[in-house]
Write a protein that holds these residues in place. Structure first.
Motif, PDB file in Angstrom:
ATOM      1  N   GLY A 150      12.942  13.267   0.869  1.00 43.01           N
ATOM      2  CA  GLY A 150      13.403  12.344   1.903  1.00 43.01           C
ATOM      3  C   GLY A 150      12.489  11.160   2.137  1.00 43.01           C
ATOM      4  N   LEU A 151      11.661  10.820   1.169  1.00 40.23           N
ATOM      5  CA  LEU A 151      10.718   9.705   1.304  1.00 40.23           C
ATOM      6  C   LEU A 151      11.265   8.466   0.598  1.00 40.23           C
ATOM      7  CD1 LEU A 151       7.471  11.724   0.552  1.00 40.23           C
ATOM      8  CD2 LEU A 151       8.186  10.861   2.786  1.00 40.23           C
ATOM      9  N   ARG A 152      11.136   7.307   1.265  1.00 38.80           N
ATOM     10  CA  ARG A 152      11.624   6.057   0.691  1.00 38.80           C
ATOM     11  C   ARG A 152      10.554   4.964   0.648  1.00 38.80           C
ATOM     12  NH1 ARG A 152      16.041   6.513  -2.016  1.00 38.80           N
ATOM     13  NH2 ARG A 152      16.465   4.298  -1.671  1.00 38.80           N
ATOM     14  N   HIS A 153       9.428   5.188   1.297  1.00 41.10           N
ATOM     15  CA  HIS A 153       8.366   4.184   1.375  1.00 41.10           C
ATOM     16  C   HIS A 153       7.089   4.772   0.779  1.00 41.10           C
ATOM     17  CE1 HIS A 153      11.264   2.624   4.239  1.00 41.10           C
ATOM     18  NE2 HIS A 153      10.642   1.472   4.215  1.00 41.10           N
ATOM     19  N   PHE A 154       6.514   4.055  -0.181  1.00 39.71           N
ATOM     20  CA  PHE A 154       5.364   4.564  -0.917  1.00 39.71           C
ATOM     21  C   PHE A 154       4.263   3.498  -0.974  1.00 39.71           C
ATOM     22  CE2 PHE A 154       9.087   6.786  -2.386  1.00 39.71           C
ATOM     23  CZ  PHE A 154       8.670   8.109  -2.479  1.00 39.71           C
ATOM     24  N   ALA A 155       3.041   3.913  -0.624  1.00 37.37           N
ATOM     25  CA  ALA A 155       1.859   3.057  -0.707  1.00 37.37           C
ATOM     26  C   ALA A 155       0.974   3.604  -1.820  1.00 37.37           C
ATOM     27  CB  ALA A 155       1.106   3.052   0.617  1.00 37.37           C
ATOM     28  N   ILE A 156       0.685   2.773  -2.813  1.00 42.83           N
ATOM     29  CA  ILE A 156      -0.061   3.217  -3.987  1.00 42.83           C
ATOM     30  C   ILE A 156      -1.368   2.460  -4.056  1.00 42.83           C
ATOM     31  CG2 ILE A 156      -0.019   3.464  -6.498  1.00 42.83           C
ATOM     32  CD1 ILE A 156       3.025   3.398  -6.356  1.00 42.83           C
ATOM     33  N   VAL A 157      -2.478   3.209  -4.166  1.00 41.39           N
ATOM     34  CA  VAL A 157      -3.791   2.577  -4.278  1.00 41.39           C
ATOM     35  C   VAL A 157      -4.571   3.299  -5.364  1.00 41.39           C
ATOM     36  CG1 VAL A 157      -4.675   4.024  -2.380  1.00 41.39           C
ATOM     37  CG2 VAL A 157      -5.916   1.959  -3.062  1.00 41.39           C
ATOM     38  N   ALA A 158      -5.069   2.526  -6.310  1.00 40.99           N
ATOM     39  CA  ALA A 158      -5.846   3.079  -7.415  1.00 40.99           C
ATOM     40  C   ALA A 158      -7.249   2.508  -7.406  1.00 40.99           C
ATOM     41  CB  ALA A 158      -5.169   2.766  -8.755  1.00 40.99           C
ATOM     42  N   ALA A 159      -8.213   3.341  -7.749  1.00 41.83           N
ATOM     43  CA  ALA A 159      -9.576   2.856  -7.909  1.00 41.83           C
ATOM     44  C   ALA A 159      -9.605   1.785  -8.990  1.00 41.83           C
ATOM     45  CB  ALA A 159     -10.497   4.018  -8.294  1.00 41.83           C
ATOM     46  N   GLY A 160     -10.227   0.647  -8.655  1.00 46.53           N
ATOM     47  CA  GLY A 160     -10.395  -0.411  -9.631  1.00 46.53           C
ATOM     48  C   GLY A 160      -9.159  -1.186 -10.004  1.00 46.53           C
ATOM     49  N   SER A 161      -8.073  -1.032  -9.242  1.00 44.07           N
ATOM     50  CA  SER A 161      -6.841  -1.743  -9.620  1.00 44.07           C
ATOM     51  C   SER A 161      -6.954  -3.244  -9.402  1.00 44.07           C
ATOM     52  CB  SER A 161      -5.640  -1.192  -8.847  1.00 44.07           C
ATOM     53  OG  SER A 161      -5.775  -1.416  -7.457  1.00 44.07           O
ATOM     54  N   GLN A 162      -7.978  -3.694  -8.636  1.00 36.35           N
ATOM     55  CA  GLN A 162      -8.185  -5.136  -8.503  1.00 36.35           C
ATOM     56  C   GLN A 162      -8.461  -5.763  -9.872  1.00 36.35           C
ATOM     57  OE1 GLN A 162     -10.108  -2.622  -7.217  1.00 36.35           O
ATOM     58  NE2 GLN A 162     -11.203  -3.359  -5.411  1.00 36.35           N
ATOM     59  N   ALA A 163      -9.159  -4.998 -10.734  1.00 36.20           N
ATOM     60  CA  ALA A 163      -9.499  -5.509 -12.058  1.00 36.20           C
ATOM     61  C   ALA A 163      -8.461  -5.125 -13.108  1.00 36.20           C
ATOM     62  CB  ALA A 163     -10.875  -4.988 -12.492  1.00 36.20           C
ATOM     63  N   ARG A 164      -7.888  -3.938 -12.968  1.00 36.81           N
ATOM     64  CA  ARG A 164      -6.906  -3.486 -13.958  1.00 36.81           C
ATOM     65  C   ARG A 164      -5.838  -2.654 -13.239  1.00 36.81           C
ATOM     66  NH1 ARG A 164      -7.148  -3.698 -19.360  1.00 36.81           N
ATOM     67  NH2 ARG A 164      -9.377  -4.183 -19.279  1.00 36.81           N
ATOM     68  N   PRO A 165      -4.683  -3.238 -12.970  1.00 34.30           N
ATOM     69  CA  PRO A 165      -3.648  -2.543 -12.190  1.00 34.30           C
ATOM     70  C   PRO A 165      -2.714  -1.658 -13.005  1.00 34.30           C
ATOM     71  CG  PRO A 165      -2.992  -4.800 -12.580  1.00 34.30           C
ATOM     72  CD  PRO A 165      -4.353  -4.651 -13.196  1.00 34.30           C
ATOM     73  N   ALA A 166      -3.032  -1.396 -14.254  1.00 42.86           N
ATOM     74  CA  ALA A 166      -2.099  -0.687 -15.130  1.00 42.86           C
ATOM     75  C   ALA A 166      -1.692   0.669 -14.578  1.00 42.86           C
ATOM     76  CB  ALA A 166      -2.713  -0.532 -16.526  1.00 42.86           C
ATOM     77  N   HIS A 167      -2.643   1.450 -14.050  1.00 42.24           N
ATOM     78  CA  HIS A 167      -2.306   2.776 -13.539  1.00 42.24           C
ATOM     79  C   HIS A 167      -1.395   2.679 -12.314  1.00 42.24           C
ATOM     80  CE1 HIS A 167      -5.952   5.022 -15.524  1.00 42.24           C
ATOM     81  NE2 HIS A 167      -5.092   4.525 -16.393  1.00 42.24           N
ATOM     82  N   GLY A 191      -5.916  -7.479  -3.679  1.00 40.37           N
ATOM     83  CA  GLY A 191      -7.329  -7.635  -3.992  1.00 40.37           C
ATOM     84  C   GLY A 191      -8.199  -6.964  -2.947  1.00 40.37           C
ATOM     85  N   GLY A 192      -9.364  -7.545  -2.681  1.00 41.90           N
ATOM     86  CA  GLY A 192     -10.251  -6.990  -1.674  1.00 41.90           C
ATOM     87  C   GLY A 192     -11.076  -5.838  -2.202  1.00 41.90           C
ATOM     88  N   GLN A 193     -11.899  -5.286  -1.301  1.00 39.83           N
ATOM     89  CA  GLN A 193     -12.829  -4.223  -1.677  1.00 39.83           C
ATOM     90  C   GLN A 193     -12.706  -3.031  -0.748  1.00 39.83           C
ATOM     91  OE1 GLN A 193     -15.087  -4.483  -4.488  1.00 39.83           O
ATOM     92  NE2 GLN A 193     -13.482  -6.009  -4.770  1.00 39.83           N
ATOM     93  N   GLY A 194     -12.997  -1.842  -1.268  1.00 40.77           N
ATOM     94  CA  GLY A 194     -13.023  -0.635  -0.452  1.00 40.77           C
ATOM     95  C   GLY A 194     -11.718   0.126  -0.508  1.00 40.77           C
ATOM     96  N   LEU A 195     -11.779   1.384  -0.954  1.00 35.86           N
ATOM     97  CA  LEU A 195     -10.557   2.178  -1.082  1.00 35.86           C
ATOM     98  C   LEU A 195      -9.884   2.377   0.272  1.00 35.86           C
ATOM     99  CD1 LEU A 195      -8.939   3.737  -3.309  1.00 35.86           C
ATOM    100  CD2 LEU A 195     -10.077   5.803  -2.480  1.00 35.86           C
ATOM    101  N   VAL A 196     -10.678   2.604   1.331  1.00 31.26           N
ATOM    102  CA  VAL A 196     -10.107   2.854   2.652  1.00 31.26           C
ATOM    103  C   VAL A 196      -9.362   1.622   3.168  1.00 31.26           C
ATOM    104  CG1 VAL A 196     -10.662   3.330   5.069  1.00 31.26           C
ATOM    105  CG2 VAL A 196     -11.786   4.631   3.255  1.00 31.26           C
TER     106      VAL A 196
END
Length: 432
Positions: A150-167, A191-196
């Motif tokens: 029942g989920l329709r909204h997804f927030a995806i954050v990957a380590a280092g995706s600022q430099a390489r968003p492939a994952h 962009g930006g810094q910090g996973l949190v």
């Protein structure tokens, strides 16, 4: 024939819980639009009244309405009963947090919007080197679970995706295939810094989408019923504006706009391009700066949120002590002012005079001065393309701010690049 810029008025609107305010700016004249009738207590009535005022104030009427929706966004977030959709967070990191507290956001406002958390092994470092291959088996298992969740909204954050968003992109594509029509926000867009901070940004981006769409739809329907060809613009947290289509895709960019608009509105009313502005708050005044008619902004922690975001907002600090004789404090090179106008009027004026803007905050690796120049030019070109998409007129864009600083505790040559671009409104996009 389109009206000349000096013949048209500009309208700024700020939408606050239960009340909307507007002001019309024509040259040096500022006309507040009083919400005197019950019908004018909401966006529809105030926008209609403001357009009517503009038609009387300027030969060309109004070219645009710039609306500040940030107070509505913040109010909805802070209310426990706020009408926000449940958001699923997908972290792409080498390994999951072993302590449940480390998996949580430090901001309760953010955490209560999160319905589920998933972790998929993967991620890169700041330079784009893969830390861990993407665990496609875990991703397939996650996607098999989603259709019945029942989920329709997804927030995806990957380590280092600022430099390489492939994952991030691969996970987003897999989720979209499993849940067609899902609303997905990825941290690499900001962009930006910090996973949190990056995770909090995309969580709010996802959660605020339905409210943002409803508010902007209502504003556009109102303008469509009114005479003339008045376009809608939406204020950004950096004090500029974007098109409604851009804000629908990235609603968190509109978060925190009010502070920057108040600073710019106060400077405009004082006739200053550079100044320090002392703004009233509940307990004490806070100070912010305007340079070259733009509010000084940085990624920061918005008041009341409890965590940083990676989108820029106005830099506000507690008011320093007065100097002897009761004179207002001064910055090193600019005067300090204490605006006497109501905060809602300042925000409306700031919205009315705002300009299209863009912001980039990225990490790069360089080995020579020539490579530094290339990185800067590339960032400037992409930021300029963004501001053109936000409504800037060709030939009017300029670099309002650029900085390149070394990233501490990183390999030599790792730099953080920030670029801010502004421009003049494209009058061809507005009617006459």
């Amino acid at each position: 024939m389109p009206a000349q810029a000096e013949d048209v008025a500009h309208i700024g609107v700020t939408l606050r819980p239960g009340r909307a305010y507007a002001a019309v700016v024509h040259g040096d004249a500022v006309v507040p639009v009083e919400p005197v009738a019950p019908a004018r207590a909401d966006a529809d009535g105030v926008i209609a009244a403001a357009v009517a005022v503009a038609m009387r104030a300027a030969p060309g009427g109004a070219d645009a309405v710039t609306v500040d929706i940030a107070p509505l966004l913040l109010d909805t977030l802070l209310r426990p009963d706020g009408d926000l959709p449940p958001v699923a967070v997908v972290r792409i990191v080498p390994r999951a947090a072993t302590d449940p507290e480390l998996a949580r956001s430090p901001a309760e406002v953010v955490e209560r919007t999160i319905a589920r958390r998933f972790t998929v092994a993967g991620g890169h470092d700041l330079l784009g080197n893969e830390l861990c291959p993407l665990d496609r088996a875990a991703l397939a298992s996650l996607c098999a679970e989603l259709p019945g969740a029942g989920l329709r909204h997804f927030a995806i954050v990957a380590a280092g995706s600022q430099a390489r968003p492939a994952h991030e992109h691969e996970v987003a594509d897999a989720i979209l295939a499993a849940v067609p029509g899902a609303r997905i926000s990825v941290a690499s867009d900001y962009g930006g810094q910090g996973l949190v901070a990056r995770e909090a940004t995309v969580v709010l981006d996802c959660a605020l989408t339905p409210l943002t769409e409803r508010v902007l739809d209502r504003c556009e329907r109102t303008l469509a019923r009114l005479p003339g060809d008045v376009v809608l613009r939406v204020a950004r947290g950096d004090g500029g504006y974007s098109t409604p289509s851009r804000i629908r895709v990235t609603p968190v960019v509109a978060f925190g706009a009010t502070d920057a608009l108040e600073l710019c509105g106060a400077a405009h009313l004082a006739g200053l391009a550079d100044c320090r502005v002392l703004l009233p708050r509940e307990r004490r005044r806070v100070a912010g700066e305007v340079r070259h008619r733009l509010a000084v902004v940085r990624p920061a922690e918005p008041v009341g949120l409890g965590t940083e975001l990676v989108v820029p907002t106005a830099v506000l600090t507690p008011e320093p002590e007065e100097r002897p004789g009761g004179l207002p404090p001064r910055a090193a090179d600019v005067p300090a002012i204490r605006p006497g106008q109501d905060r809602s009027l300042l925000a409306c004026v700031g919205a009315a005079i705002s300009r299209p803007a863009s912001w980039l905050d990225e990490v790069a690796f360089i080995e020579s001065a020539a490579e530094l120049d290339r990185v800067r030019r590339d960032a400037e070109e992409r930021a300029t393309a963004m501001v053109m998409a936000n409504g800037a007129a060709p030939g009017t864009t300029h670099i309002a701010e650029i900085s390149t600083v070394a990233v501490p505790y990183s390999p030599s040559g790792t730099i953080r690049v920030r670029v801010r671009v502004s421009g003049a409104p494209d009058v061809r996009l507005a009617g006459g």
